[in-house]
Design a protein around this motif. Structure first.
Motif, short mmCIF file in Angstrom:
data_model
loop_
_atom_site.label_atom_id
_atom_site.label_comp_id
_atom_site.label_asym_id
_atom_site.label_seq_id
_atom_site.Cartn_x
_atom_site.Cartn_y
_atom_site.Cartn_z
N GLN A 35 -3.27 62.50 35.41
CA GLN A 35 -2.17 61.81 34.75
C GLN A 35 -0.84 62.25 35.34
OE1 GLN A 35 -2.84 62.87 30.69
NE2 GLN A 35 -4.44 61.34 30.41
N ASP A 36 -0.68 63.56 35.61
CA ASP A 36 0.55 64.07 36.17
C ASP A 36 0.77 63.51 37.57
OD1 ASP A 36 0.86 65.49 33.87
OD2 ASP A 36 0.34 67.44 34.73
N ASN A 37 -0.28 63.45 38.38
CA ASN A 37 -0.15 62.97 39.74
C ASN A 37 0.13 61.48 39.79
OD1 ASN A 37 -0.53 65.52 40.73
ND2 ASN A 37 -2.72 65.27 41.03
N ASP A 38 -0.33 60.72 38.80
CA ASP A 38 -0.08 59.30 38.78
C ASP A 38 1.42 59.01 38.81
OD1 ASP A 38 -2.77 58.76 38.74
OD2 ASP A 38 -2.83 58.26 36.61
N PHE A 39 2.18 59.70 37.99
CA PHE A 39 3.62 59.46 37.93
C PHE A 39 4.27 59.83 39.27
CE2 PHE A 39 8.01 60.68 37.03
CZ PHE A 39 8.45 59.54 36.39
N ALA A 40 3.84 60.90 39.88
CA ALA A 40 4.43 61.34 41.13
C ALA A 40 4.16 60.36 42.27
CB ALA A 40 3.91 62.73 41.49
N CYS A 41 3.13 59.54 42.16
CA CYS A 41 2.77 58.59 43.22
C CYS A 41 3.60 57.31 43.17
CB CYS A 41 1.29 58.24 43.13
SG CYS A 41 0.22 59.64 43.53
#
Length: 167
Positions: A35-41
């Motif tokens: 979930q955290d990496n989704d926003f960063a992408c």
């Protein structure tokens, strides 16, 4: 069954429980990481839009809290709640909040928890955006140095670092 056999079974049970616990903990950690990496992408524009929507949700939740706190017996606020149940059917209920009943207290608590969760989410989003901005600034400074367009301050800092690190 002997004492040693019983003790062995107990240890086996505890070992299985530990393995299951560690597997669940790792799974939850992996899920939160995704979930955290989704926003960063997302692109910066998409990240800003998501952060803006999160801020708007915070304002809505805070408005709910304010409305619940200001409701009175003579001015009852009706809440309409809808959900899809486990039976895959839509359900709904209306709650009258008069500022004193349990529905009011529960909705205030729900609103406060939601605001807290949303603020944590917004803080994370802002941190990602801030890091991305710093990375972009560093890249532009490095590109400027490579092109020979370093600012005097950058050249002075480079000289100072060279003297410090090289002796």
């Amino acid at each position: 069954m002997t004492y040693n056999e019983a003790l062995g079974i107990l240890y086996l049970f505890l070992l299985i429980a530990l393995i299951v616990y560690l597997a669940m903990h790792r799974y939850q950690k992996d899920q939160s990481g995704k979930q955290d990496n989704d926003f960063a992408c997302f692109t910066v524009r998409e990240q800003l839009a998501l952060a803006n929507r999160t801020a708007e949700k915070i304002a809505e939740a805070e408005q709910l809290i304010t409305d619940m706190q200001e409701s009175r017996i003579e001015d009852i606020i009706m809440l309409h709640i809808e959900w899809i149940g486990r039976d895959d059917r839509q359900h709904e209920i209306s709650l009258g909040c008069d500022g004193y009943n349990m529905a009011t207290a529960c909705m205030i608590e729900i609103g406060e928890r939601e605001v807290n969760d949303l603020k944590n989410e917004l803080a994370y989003q802002c941190a990602v955006l801030s890091d991305r901005g710093r990375d972009r600034q560093k890249r532009s400074q490095i590109d400027a140095i490579r092109r020979g367009e370093a600012i005097e301050h950058d050249e002075a800092m480079h000289t100072l670092r060279s003297v410090y690190y090289d002796g």
